[in-house]
Every structure is written in structure tokens, then in C-alpha cells.
Design an enzyme around this catalytic site. Structure first.
Site, PDB file in Angstrom:
ATOM      1  N   ASN A  94       0.817  -6.547   4.000  1.00 42.01           N
ATOM      2  CA  ASN A  94       0.989  -5.272   4.696  1.00 42.01           C
ATOM      3  C   ASN A  94      -0.187  -4.876   5.577  1.00 42.01           C
ATOM      4  OD1 ASN A  94      -0.526  -5.001   2.381  1.00 42.01           O
ATOM      5  ND2 ASN A  94       0.119  -2.896   2.013  1.00 42.01           N
ATOM      6  N   PRO A 125      -3.813 -16.272   2.963  1.00 41.91           N
ATOM      7  CA  PRO A 125      -3.106 -15.072   3.411  1.00 41.91           C
ATOM      8  C   PRO A 125      -1.672 -15.074   2.910  1.00 41.91           C
ATOM      9  CG  PRO A 125      -3.206 -16.657   5.196  1.00 41.91           C
ATOM     10  CD  PRO A 125      -3.972 -17.268   4.043  1.00 41.91           C
ATOM     11  N   ALA A 126      -1.037 -13.924   2.900  1.00 41.32           N
ATOM     12  CA  ALA A 126       0.365 -13.815   2.483  1.00 41.32           C
ATOM     13  C   ALA A 126       1.236 -14.726   3.340  1.00 41.32           C
ATOM     14  CB  ALA A 126       0.835 -12.381   2.594  1.00 41.32           C
ATOM     15  N   GLY A 154      -2.900  -6.983  -4.365  1.00 44.55           N
ATOM     16  CA  GLY A 154      -1.470  -7.162  -4.558  1.00 44.55           C
ATOM     17  C   GLY A 154      -0.979  -6.373  -5.749  1.00 44.55           C
ATOM     18  N   SER A 155       0.085  -6.823  -6.341  1.00 47.41           N
ATOM     19  CA  SER A 155       0.715  -6.077  -7.429  1.00 47.41           C
ATOM     20  C   SER A 155      -0.083  -6.177  -8.716  1.00 47.41           C
ATOM     21  CB  SER A 155       2.137  -6.595  -7.675  1.00 47.41           C
ATOM     22  OG  SER A 155       2.092  -7.894  -8.248  1.00 47.41           O
ATOM     23  N   GLU A 213      -7.717  -5.312  -6.326  1.00 42.90           N
ATOM     24  CA  GLU A 213      -7.180  -4.038  -5.829  1.00 42.90           C
ATOM     25  C   GLU A 213      -5.678  -4.146  -6.013  1.00 42.90           C
ATOM     26  OE1 GLU A 213      -5.217  -1.368  -4.404  1.00 42.90           O
ATOM     27  OE2 GLU A 213      -5.318  -2.652  -2.639  1.00 42.90           O
ATOM     28  N   LEU A 214      -5.170  -3.415  -7.007  1.00 43.60           N
ATOM     29  CA  LEU A 214      -3.788  -3.600  -7.435  1.00 43.60           C
ATOM     30  C   LEU A 214      -2.927  -2.385  -7.101  1.00 43.60           C
ATOM     31  CD1 LEU A 214      -4.659  -5.316 -10.836  1.00 43.60           C
ATOM     32  CD2 LEU A 214      -4.307  -6.371  -8.592  1.00 43.60           C
ATOM     33  N   CYS A 226      -0.430   0.734  -0.733  1.00 48.70           N
ATOM     34  CA  CYS A 226      -0.689   1.095  -2.134  1.00 48.70           C
ATOM     35  C   CYS A 226      -1.232   2.508  -2.281  1.00 48.70           C
ATOM     36  CB  CYS A 226      -1.662   0.108  -2.764  1.00 48.70           C
ATOM     37  SG  CYS A 226      -0.868  -1.384  -3.412  1.00 48.70           S
ATOM     38  N   GLU A 244       5.757   2.342  -8.440  1.00 48.56           N
ATOM     39  CA  GLU A 244       5.508   2.378  -7.009  1.00 48.56           C
ATOM     40  C   GLU A 244       6.755   1.899  -6.265  1.00 48.56           C
ATOM     41  OE1 GLU A 244       2.602  -0.465  -5.696  1.00 48.56           O
ATOM     42  OE2 GLU A 244       1.821   0.949  -4.210  1.00 48.56           O
TER      43      GLU A 244
END
Length: 558
Positions: free
Chosen positions: A226, A250-251, A305-306, A327-328, A361, A462
Site C-alpha cells: 500500500n 517488496p510486495a 504487514g499483518s 510494524e503490524l 494501518c 481492521e
């Protein structure tokens, strides 16, 4: 309160989100101005012609995504191979995967599909480069990062176009993110020279005690879809400034932005092997993640991510006791007290909730409004949503809300909406996928719900989409209890003009970051991170570089 259970199926469910910062406030202003889930059947809604025009009934003109990508001026930014050891390389197996525009579902490129074996080779190369990179001066590393910053800013329009076409966000937001992402390169270029040590007064007269800080080693970095620029620069900038080398994945939805940044990093003078980017498909994601978290050559893992995937990666990284930062996921409360400026709160909520189609997030996820101002706030907020938001392709000049990036995210948004409706909530604007004969992407109308119950999943999960539930509350104690009654704690927001309440609520919210009378909190100078199951560590600010440094104590006998 509905029970919240996190299911971990594989690293393929990784998602992440971030806020935009100082350089992206222009994009936020533009918004004001101009685990997979099963398929569900939504109830049909009747919305007015005005609602359709404002919330997304008119998607925009037909767009050829490949033609639009080729309009960038600097064609050398269009890279589709991995970047390892200072060279552009394919995977050993010769495999590639497709990257699509989520607004049109058209393929815009085929990228090298690296697997665990390819990553292992990249880690070896990064370790070899670490020996010389760690020996460079902080000033030298800072100069290279500053050159990288300058090149990113010189190419911000091209980089923004690439980002829009692979992740869907409106071009103004994308260019804003480029500025925000570049700010971390500028910041850490300066912070490289500030990794100070300490002199410790010794209890023994014949000795001297010192503390120095040294780079951890090779950092394995995994970034979300994102914010495909800012998440690379926020992590890589800190790592390189500290003297670490990097292997980044990367994603799979958004690799083109990371590869374009590599092209500019090379021009800026980043030596071969110092920065390595290994894109991989969804099928190879789990294997690549396993290699990055268990390879003994990696000494630091940073992931955005999640929460579920973060826990999995932490467990894997524990096998070699790596330094980690995570960082979730978040589930940010947005509280409007009875003494708030209703107009300001409503305006800030539009920007906070709907930027990047709600896929951050730190976006407001649970909106709590005091009974005394509930009706007035809802009326003003809905008015702004209808007036200012328009769904469409990100390259359409009138677009303020782009597509959702993935089909699974779209399905989750629909599921949360349906379950809220079954519990008695009402839709006051939006309420379904936005469709058009000209575009076939993942569009969902900006949707506002009222009369929402705490029994619905979105009260503790979320959503990660343009779905905005508005809950009622009647007292400060009550809303703090409800706001904190979740397992995560990334960001929170509240609006009040009572100075006593401002301090009480700010200190009581169980989150890592608080926006007070604002919905925009991110900046390169501020520490970004959460508490509870929203992760560990901080990014950006003077604290961010600490994540890539070890502390060493020296005792010198005279």
C-alpha cells in the site's frame, strides 16, 4: 464485543499500511478539495443520483494501462529484473510473474520471480558487501543518501505514475508519497552522522569506559503493497545510514516502484551488493520469507504487514535470535467528543479514512461520536463525502479514491459490511462495489454506516477498505474502554478543545501514536510504531536508526 481471532495460514496473507506525512499533506488536501474471506451476497441499496456521482457511480474514462506506463519520461526507471550485487538479474529458474493495474486488471509488466535459493545468494552477496560498507564514514554514507534523495525528487512525477499504475492510488497521492518517501532518505542522510556513543564514568580510576554503536549486519526487509515507495525508503534509508547492507522483498503486487528506486540508488552511488531487491510471486512469498528469517547471514529483520504474518516471521526469526522490528496491523479509534469542532473533525476524518481507499494501518477504523453531537457530525461528514470523493482510475484528474489493491481485500470489505447490516447498521452513503463498463478493477464506493453495534467484526478487526462505521458513546470512560478493548494499538485520534481531557485521553489510549485534533500524524521526524500486537520497534525519527545498530561496551585498563 465479538471475539477476535487471528488465523495464520501463510505469509501470502501479508498486508500492511501506513500513513502519509508532511510531503503528502498536499495529497490529503486534494481529497478534501476536488486471510481471504468467503464470497458474500450483499443486499441492494437505493442511493440517490447525487450519491452515485459523488461516491463512485461515474468511474471515469477507459484507460490503457500499458500505454500510460510508457508515458513516463525516464524509461530507465521501468525495471522488471531483480537487483542483486549491482546487476539486474533474473531468477535461476527463469520464472516471472505478472504485475497488474488494480483499476483495470490489465497486466503492466512481468517481473523476475525469485525463490529461496535466489535470496540465499543475495544474502551472501550482501554479507560480502557489508565488510566494506560498514567501514565507510558516516559522512560518506550520508552524502550517497542525499544524492539518492535528490534523484527521487527529480523523478517524482514518473515514480508517481508507476505507483498509481501498480497500486491504484490517485496520482496526487502517489506523487505525495514519493515526496514523503524521499524525506526519509534526506532525514537518515543527516542522522548517519549522529549515531553517537557515550563515555561512562568508571568506578575504577585506572580504567575508562566507552559505549559505541555498530551496524547490525545484513538486514532482511519485507514491505507491503500500500506504500510501495515510502516503506522501502523508511527502512532502507535507516539501514544504509547505519552501515548495514540490505536484501529487500517488496510486495508482489507492487514491485515496480522498489525496482525503480534501485535504479536511482545505483546512480546515486550505492555500491554493488549494498542494496539488493528480490521480487517474488505470491507462490514464492512464503519461501522467501522463510529464507530471510532463518538464514544466519541475516542479522536483522524488518517487516510491515499483518499481525498474523508478523507473528509467524517473529517465530521463524527466533531460530537465530535476529534483531527484529515489526510494524503490524492497527484498528485506529477516531473519537469525537461533545466539545469538538465538528467541521474540523469531519474534514479530518474524510482525509484520514479514505486516503488510499482506506488501505492504511493508521486510517480511522472505528469512529466514536458523542451522543450530543452524533447527528450533527454524521450530517456534516456525509455531506463532505458526497461533495468531495470521486471513485475512478488514479490517472483521471477528477479521482480522489482509487481501487482497492486486491480482490481479497475487496471481499473482506464486503463481508464486514454485510455482517454489520445483519446486526442492524444502516448505510447512509455508498454500500457496494463501484462498477463501470470502462473499468473492471477492484472498486468499492466510499461507504458510511450508522447505528453500528459493538458485536460486529469491524469493532475489533481492521477492515482495510473504504468502509466507515460510526458508533455512539456517552462518556469519556466508556469510550476509552471501548477504544482500548482490542489486541492491537498502532494509532488513535480524538477531537476535543478541553486541555485537561486532551492530556487524559492522550495518555490513556493504548496506542503508539495519537493524533489530537488532526487525522494526519506521519512525518519523517516522528517515531512510527505501535504497542500490543501492533508490533515492536520504531521507524523514522532519531529512534529509527537504532533498529539497525548494536551497542558495544568497551572497558580500557590504563
Amino acid at each position: 464485543m465479538v471475539d477476535c481471532v487471528v488465523k495464520i495460514t501463510s505469509a501470502r496473507q501479508s498486508v500492511g499500511a501506513y500513513s502519509i506525512g508532511r510531503a503528502n499533506r498536499l495529497a490529503a488536501a486534494a481529497v478534501l478539495q476536488t486471510p481471504s474471506v468467503p464470497a458474500v451476497r450483499l443486499r441492494s441499496f437505493s442511493i440517490s443520483r447525487l450519491d452515485k456521482q459523488a461516491a463512485g457511480g461515474n468511474i471515469g474514462p477507459s484507460i490503457n494501462s500499458v500505454e500510460e506506463l510508457n508515458k513516463i519520461k525516464n524509461k530507465s526507471l521501468l525495471r522488471t529484473d531483480a537487483y542483486v550485487g549491482g546487476a539486474w538479474v533474473g531468477s535461476a529458474q527463469g520464472k516471472r510473474f505478472k504485475v497488474t493495474d488494480p483499476a483495470t486488471l490489465q497486466t503492466i509488466g512481468e517481473v523476475a520471480d525469485m525463490d529461496g535459493n535466489d535470496v540465499a545468494q543475495a544474502v551472501q552477496i550482501a554479507n560480502e558487501a557489508f565488510a566494506s560498507w560498514k567501514a565507510t564514514t558516516a559522512k560518506h554514507r550520508g552524502q550517497i543518501l542525499r544524492k539518492w534523495y535528490d534523484l527521487v525528487m527529480e523523478n517524482k512525477e514518473d515514480l508517481g505514475r508507476i505507483m498509481t499504475l501498480e497500486c491504484g492510488k490517485p496520482l496526487a497521492e502517489a506523487v505525495g508519497e514519493i515526496g514523503y518517501g524521499a524525506s526519509f532518505l534526506e532525514w537518515f542522510a543527516e542522522e548517519a552522522k549522529r549515531t553517537y556513543g557515550d563515555t561512562v564514568p568508571s568506578p575504577i580510576g585506572s580504567s575508562r569506559m566507552l559505549v559505541i554503536r555498530q551496524p547490525v549486519g545484513v538486514a532482511g526487509i519485507i514491505t507491503p503493497y500500500n506504500f510501495p515507495c515510502a516503506m522501502i525508503t523508511r527502512k532502507v534509508g535507516a539501514a544504509l545510514a547505519a552501515g548495514c547492507t540490505v536484501v529487500a522483498r517488496p510486495a508482489h503486487e507492487t514491485p515496480l516502484s522498489a525496482l525503480a528506486l534501485c535504479e536511482l540508488a545505483e546512480r546515486a552511488g550505492v555500491p554493488p551488493g549494498v542494496l539488493n531487491v528480490v521480487p517474488s510471486s505470491a507462490e514464492n512469498t512464503a519461501g522467501v520469507g522463510l529464507e530471510l528469517t532463518t538464514n544466519p547471514g541475516i542479522r536483522k529483520v524488518s517487516f510491515t504487514g499483518s499481525t498474523g504474518v508478523g507473528k509467524l516471521l517473529m517465530a521463524q526469526a527466533s531460530s537465530t535470535m535476529k534483531k527484529i522490528s515489526m510494524e503490524l496491523g492497527g484498528n485506529a479509534p477516531f473519537i469525537v467528543f461533545e466539545d469538538a469542532d465538528i467541521g474540523v473533525a469531519a474534514q479530518q476524518l474524510v482525509a484520514c479514512k479514505f486516503r488510499n481507499a482506506g488501505q492504511t494501518c493508521v486510517c480511522a477504523n472505528r469512529i466514536y461520536v458523542h451522543d450530543a453531537v452524533y447527528d450533527a457530525f454524521v450530517a456534516e461528514f456525509v455531506r463532505l463525502v458526497k461533495k468531495t470523493l470521486r471513485v475512478g482510475h488514479g490517472l483521471d484528474a477528477g479521482t480522489t479514491v482509487g481501487p482497492m489493491i486486491t480482490e481479497r481485500g475487496l471481499a473482506k470489505t464486503e463481508d464486514h459490511l454485510q455482517r454489520a447490516l445483519e446486526a442492524g447498521a444502516r448505510v447512509v452513503v455508498g454500500g457496494k462495489r463501484a462498477t463501470s463498463s470502462s473499468l473492471g478493477g477492484h472498486f468499492f464506493e466510499p461507504t458510511v454506516l450508522v447505528d453500528v453495534s459493538d458485536s460486529v467484526p469491524m469493532s475489533c478487526e481492521e477492515t482495510f477498505g473504504p468502509l466507515c462505521p460510526i458508533f455512539r458513546f456517552s462518556s469519556e470512560d466508556e469510550v476509552l474502554r471501548r477504544a482500548n478493548d482490542v489486541p492491537v494499538g498502532l494509532a488513535g485520534y480524538f477531537f476535543s478543545r478541553d486541555i485537561g481531557r486532551i492530556f487524559r485521553v492522550a495518555e490513556a489510549l493504548e496506542v503508539g501514536m495519537v493524533g489530537i485534533n488532526t487525522g494526519i500524524i506521519s512525518a519523517e521526524v516522528a517515531p512510527f510504531g505501535g504497542v500490543k500486537e501492533s508490533g515492536v520497534g520504531r521507524e523514522g525519527s532519531r529512534y529509527g536508526i537504532d533498529e539497525y545498530l548494536n551497542i558495544k561496551y568497551l572497558n580500557i585498563a590504563l
